[in-house]
Design a protein around this motif. Structure first.
Motif, PDB file in Angstrom:
ATOM      1  N   GLN A 179       0.824  -1.203   0.000  1.00 28.34           N
ATOM      2  CA  GLN A 179       0.000   0.000   0.000  1.00 28.34           C
ATOM      3  C   GLN A 179       0.862   1.257   0.000  1.00 28.34           C
ATOM      4  O   GLN A 179       0.563   2.237  -0.706  1.00 28.34           O
ATOM      5  N   VAL A 180       1.919   1.239   0.808  1.00 25.52           N
ATOM      6  CA  VAL A 180       2.808   2.402   0.872  1.00 25.52           C
ATOM      7  C   VAL A 180       3.467   2.649  -0.488  1.00 25.52           C
ATOM      8  O   VAL A 180       3.526   3.789  -0.966  1.00 25.52           O
ATOM      9  N   VAL A 181       3.956   1.590  -1.122  1.00 28.06           N
ATOM     10  CA  VAL A 181       4.623   1.732  -2.419  1.00 28.06           C
ATOM     11  C   VAL A 181       3.642   2.238  -3.471  1.00 28.06           C
ATOM     12  O   VAL A 181       3.987   3.082  -4.312  1.00 28.06           O
ATOM     13  N   GLU A 182       2.421   1.745  -3.428  1.00 30.21           N
ATOM     14  CA  GLU A 182       1.417   2.190  -4.400  1.00 30.21           C
ATOM     15  C   GLU A 182       1.092   3.671  -4.224  1.00 30.21           C
ATOM     16  O   GLU A 182       0.983   4.422  -5.204  1.00 30.21           O
ATOM     17  N   LYS A 183       0.955   4.113  -2.968  1.00 31.40           N
ATOM     18  CA  LYS A 183       0.707   5.543  -2.730  1.00 31.40           C
ATOM     19  C   LYS A 183       1.917   6.373  -3.130  1.00 31.40           C
ATOM     20  O   LYS A 183       1.773   7.499  -3.622  1.00 31.40           O
ATOM     21  N   LEU A 184       3.103   5.818  -2.900  1.00 31.91           N
ATOM     22  CA  LEU A 184       4.321   6.537  -3.261  1.00 31.91           C
ATOM     23  C   LEU A 184       4.419   6.735  -4.763  1.00 31.91           C
ATOM     24  O   LEU A 184       4.864   7.784  -5.234  1.00 31.91           O
ATOM     25  N   GLN A 188       3.371  12.978  -6.423  1.00 31.06           N
ATOM     26  CA  GLN A 188       4.196  13.748  -7.358  1.00 31.06           C
ATOM     27  C   GLN A 188       5.631  13.876  -6.872  1.00 31.06           C
ATOM     28  O   GLN A 188       6.567  13.834  -7.666  1.00 31.06           O
ATOM     29  N   HIS A 189       5.828  14.058  -5.562  1.00 35.75           N
ATOM     30  CA  HIS A 189       7.159  14.203  -4.988  1.00 35.75           C
ATOM     31  C   HIS A 189       7.194  13.483  -3.647  1.00 35.75           C
ATOM     32  O   HIS A 189       6.164  13.273  -3.006  1.00 35.75           O
ATOM     33  N   PHE A 190       8.396  13.124  -3.218  1.00 29.64           N
ATOM     34  CA  PHE A 190       8.565  12.510  -1.909  1.00 29.64           C
ATOM     35  C   PHE A 190       9.978  12.772  -1.412  1.00 29.64           C
ATOM     36  O   PHE A 190      10.867  13.178  -2.173  1.00 29.64           O
ATOM     37  N   ALA A 191      10.172  12.562  -0.108  1.00 31.05           N
ATOM     38  CA  ALA A 191      11.471  12.762   0.527  1.00 31.05           C
ATOM     39  C   ALA A 191      11.816  11.533   1.347  1.00 31.05           C
ATOM     40  O   ALA A 191      10.928  10.834   1.846  1.00 31.05           O
ATOM     41  N   LEU A 192      13.116  11.268   1.495  1.00 34.26           N
ATOM     42  CA  LEU A 192      13.602  10.102   2.223  1.00 34.26           C
ATOM     43  C   LEU A 192      14.358  10.535   3.470  1.00 34.26           C
ATOM     44  O   LEU A 192      14.951  11.624   3.501  1.00 34.26           O
ATOM     45  N   VAL A 210       9.965   7.389   4.484  1.00 35.24           N
ATOM     46  CA  VAL A 210       9.569   8.139   3.295  1.00 35.24           C
ATOM     47  C   VAL A 210       8.407   9.052   3.662  1.00 35.24           C
ATOM     48  O   VAL A 210       7.510   8.665   4.415  1.00 35.24           O
ATOM     49  N   ARG A 211       8.460  10.265   3.180  1.00 32.78           N
ATOM     50  CA  ARG A 211       7.396  11.246   3.430  1.00 32.78           C
ATOM     51  C   ARG A 211       6.876  11.714   2.074  1.00 32.78           C
ATOM     52  O   ARG A 211       7.661  12.141   1.208  1.00 32.78           O
ATOM     53  N   PHE A 212       5.553  11.664   1.903  1.00 37.80           N
ATOM     54  CA  PHE A 212       4.951  11.990   0.615  1.00 37.80           C
ATOM     55  C   PHE A 212       3.538  12.512   0.842  1.00 37.80           C
ATOM     56  O   PHE A 212       3.001  12.457   1.958  1.00 37.80           O
ATOM     57  N   GLU A 213       2.951  12.994  -0.230  1.00 42.68           N
ATOM     58  CA  GLU A 213       1.594  13.537  -0.169  1.00 42.68           C
ATOM     59  C   GLU A 213       0.593  12.449  -0.553  1.00 42.68           C
ATOM     60  O   GLU A 213       0.723  11.811  -1.592  1.00 42.68           O
ATOM     61  N   ALA A 214      -0.398  12.247   0.313  1.00 43.30           N
ATOM     62  CA  ALA A 214      -1.456  11.265   0.055  1.00 43.30           C
ATOM     63  C   ALA A 214      -2.721  11.730   0.751  1.00 43.30           C
ATOM     64  O   ALA A 214      -2.691  12.132   1.925  1.00 43.30           O
ATOM     65  N   ASP A 215      -3.833  11.674   0.024  1.00 44.75           N
ATOM     66  CA  ASP A 215      -5.137  12.062   0.572  1.00 44.75           C
ATOM     67  C   ASP A 215      -5.112  13.492   1.105  1.00 44.75           C
ATOM     68  O   ASP A 215      -5.603  13.788   2.211  1.00 44.75           O
ATOM     69  N   ASP A 216      -4.504  14.391   0.351  1.00 43.09           N
ATOM     70  CA  ASP A 216      -4.450  15.826   0.682  1.00 43.09           C
ATOM     71  C   ASP A 216      -3.744  16.092   2.008  1.00 43.09           C
ATOM     72  O   ASP A 216      -4.071  17.057   2.726  1.00 43.09           O
ATOM     73  N   SER A 217      -2.789  15.273   2.376  1.00 43.57           N
ATOM     74  CA  SER A 217      -2.019  15.485   3.594  1.00 43.57           C
ATOM     75  C   SER A 217      -0.634  14.870   3.428  1.00 43.57           C
ATOM     76  O   SER A 217      -0.415  14.026   2.555  1.00 43.57           O
ATOM     77  N   ILE A 218       0.289  15.289   4.284  1.00 42.89           N
ATOM     78  CA  ILE A 218       1.645  14.754   4.264  1.00 42.89           C
ATOM     79  C   ILE A 218       1.677  13.487   5.106  1.00 42.89           C
ATOM     80  O   ILE A 218       1.305  13.493   6.284  1.00 42.89           O
ATOM     81  N   THR A 219       2.116  12.393   4.503  1.00 40.84           N
ATOM     82  CA  THR A 219       2.149  11.088   5.166  1.00 40.84           C
ATOM     83  C   THR A 219       3.589  10.630   5.327  1.00 40.84           C
ATOM     84  O   THR A 219       4.401  10.799   4.418  1.00 40.84           O
ATOM     85  N   GLU A 220       3.880  10.050   6.482  1.00 45.19           N
ATOM     86  CA  GLU A 220       5.217   9.518   6.746  1.00 45.19           C
ATOM     87  C   GLU A 220       5.105   8.038   7.078  1.00 45.19           C
ATOM     88  O   GLU A 220       4.332   7.649   7.953  1.00 45.19           O
ATOM     89  N   GLU A 221       5.863   7.198   6.387  1.00 48.13           N
ATOM     90  CA  GLU A 221       5.821   5.752   6.585  1.00 48.13           C
ATOM     91  C   GLU A 221       7.253   5.195   6.522  1.00 48.13           C
ATOM     92  O   GLU A 221       8.177   5.856   6.037  1.00 48.13           O
ATOM     93  N   ILE A 222       7.393   3.964   7.025  1.00 53.28           N
ATOM     94  CA  ILE A 222       8.668   3.256   6.912  1.00 53.28           C
ATOM     95  C   ILE A 222       8.693   2.541   5.563  1.00 53.28           C
ATOM     96  O   ILE A 222       7.815   1.735   5.270  1.00 53.28           O
TER      97      ILE A 222
END
Length: 435
Positions: A179-184, A188-192, A210-222
């Protein structure tokens, strides 16, 4: 469609006239009759089913002659049985089908229950054997007392062995990772963010956030967490990164920033991880992690205060490192009615644990004085020296503030703006110019 409609319409005369004037015998849409039970057949989904062997025939076999042929060829001994015999067989077949349906629903319930327990075991960080050795027996006792023993026995069907729990946790982890990879990929952009550290068991672990934009918010996941079997050089970290992400099919051009500590393996000019990643991510910018920066600032202590800090750590380790000394010190604390009965270890792995260690030592200074005097320790003079105690109290205060800052700078909703505000607030509170 016209041919299907013609086949489905019965003819009263048993024949039909085709367009060429000839006659043909269309297949009739036959229906089940209760009298067919004497041939040993019931109906399921408009198809005949044998009540003896359970075979389901085609709908074209819904004829007495064909049903009789099946009975005499496959069940010759039962061909002459009375109707009561086939009724009993029909009843037994219905019970068997109901049991299969119930078992199917029960299997779904037990599977869901097994995953729920595995999720709680993983979240608590407990050994996988706890599900079978503790959770299941406790659940059986509660249900048996509160409901009934019969209902409690249903819980025994839930698979909770240690291997099953481990497999469930791996399945859930794999699903979350996908799920994380699919959202990533859709971002459009992400940071590590990279971190490599050695835990208390001397295992070097490399974790990538990894920190990226998902569902109109900034999401942080491993993104992944791997153990390094040997060296922790920049090349080893780079190889581990490529090996762990090669099957993700991620467009690394979308990566705009990387955050890490200032270790040589990360930031080396030629052999560091960041330098090697620029070969596949040319447009990245690197920033130094806030947490690591304030951890480094906490290591800058004046020499006289640093001597006090080292003495405190030696005193704590001399007591906590021996089981007998720990028990004797606990007895002293109990006799004196102390608020605490144990000291705290300081370890480099636990960031800024000095604050809690120093505060605990300061609160138990009277107990430590008595204990060290009875043990004739060389450090007993420390707790009778007012200058030494003043330095200890001075150290405990800023390190306690740094402990709180370290905790507040962590979390999913933390960003560079909030982290800077909290750091500036601490600087103003403590009256210092910088970290």
């Amino acid at each position: 469609m016209d041919k299907f409609l013609k086949r489905s319409q019965p003819s009263t005369s048993g024949t039909s006239i085709n367009s060429g004037g000839g006659e043909s015998n269309p297949k009739k849409n036959r229906h089940y009759d209760d009298s067919y039970l004497k041939y040993g057949f019931t109906v399921i989904n408009n198809n005949p089913q044998c009540v003896i062997c359970g075979d389901v025939l085609s709908s074209e076999s819904m004829k007495p002659s064909k049903l009789m042929r099946h009975l005499t060829t496959k069940h010759q001994k039962e061909a002459d049985k009375p109707l009561d015999f086939f009724e009993r067989k029909l009843k037994a077949l219905s019970q068997q089908q109901n049991t299969i349906i119930q078992a199917s629903s029960v299997n779904e319930s037990t599977l869901l229950a097994s995953y729920k327990v595995a999720y709680r075991v993983a979240k608590s960080g407990k050994p996988h054997t706890i599900a079978e050795n503790l959770i299941l027996p406790a659940a059986l006792d509660m249900v048996e007392i509160m409901v009934s023993k019969q209902e409690a026995n249903k819980l025994r069907k839930v698979p909770l062995s240690d291997n099953t729990i481990s497999r469930r946790i791996n399945d859930m982890a794999k699903d979350i990772q996908e799920q994380v990879v699919e959202k990533l990929k859709n971002s459009q952009h992400f940071a590590l963010q990279f971190d490599e550290s050695t835990d208390v068991s001397d295992c070097a672990q490399f974790v990538v956030f990894v920190r990226f934009e998902a569902d109109d918010s900034i999401t942080e996941e491993i993104l992944f967490c791997k153990a390094l079997p040997a060296n922790t050089t920049g090349q080893c970290l780079y190889d581990m990164f490529l090996e762990s992400t090669c099957h993700y099919d991620i467009d690394w051009k979308k990566c705009i920033a990387i955050c890490s500590d200032g270790a040589k393996a990360m930031t080396g000019k030629n052999s560091g991880l960041i330098a090697k990643l620029k070969s596949i991510i040319p447009n990245i910018s690197w920033t130094h992690c806030f947490l690591h920066r304030q951890a480094l600032s906490a290591k800058v202590v004046p020499s006289d205060l640093n001597d006090v800090l080292k003495e405190v750590i030696k005193i704590v380790n001399s007591i906590k490192g021996k089981a007998l000394q720990t028990r004797l010190f606990r007895i002293v604390c109990e006799d004196m009615g102390s608020l605490h009965q144990n000291l705290l270890y300081h370890t480099e792995v636990r960031w800024l644990s000095k604050g809690k260690v120093l505060t605990r030592v300061l609160e138990l200074r009277a107990e430590l004085l008595m204990f060290l005097q009875d043990a004739k320790s060389e450090y007993a003079y420390c707790f009778s020296d007012p200058i030494w105690l003043l330095k200890l109290a001075f150290l405990a205060d800023p390190f306690s503030h740094l402990n709180n800052l370290n905790k507040n700078l962590q979390g999913r909703d933390e960003n560079i703006l909030t982290a800077k505000d909290k750091t500036c607030t601490l600087k103003l509170t403590m009256g210092v110019d910088g970290f």
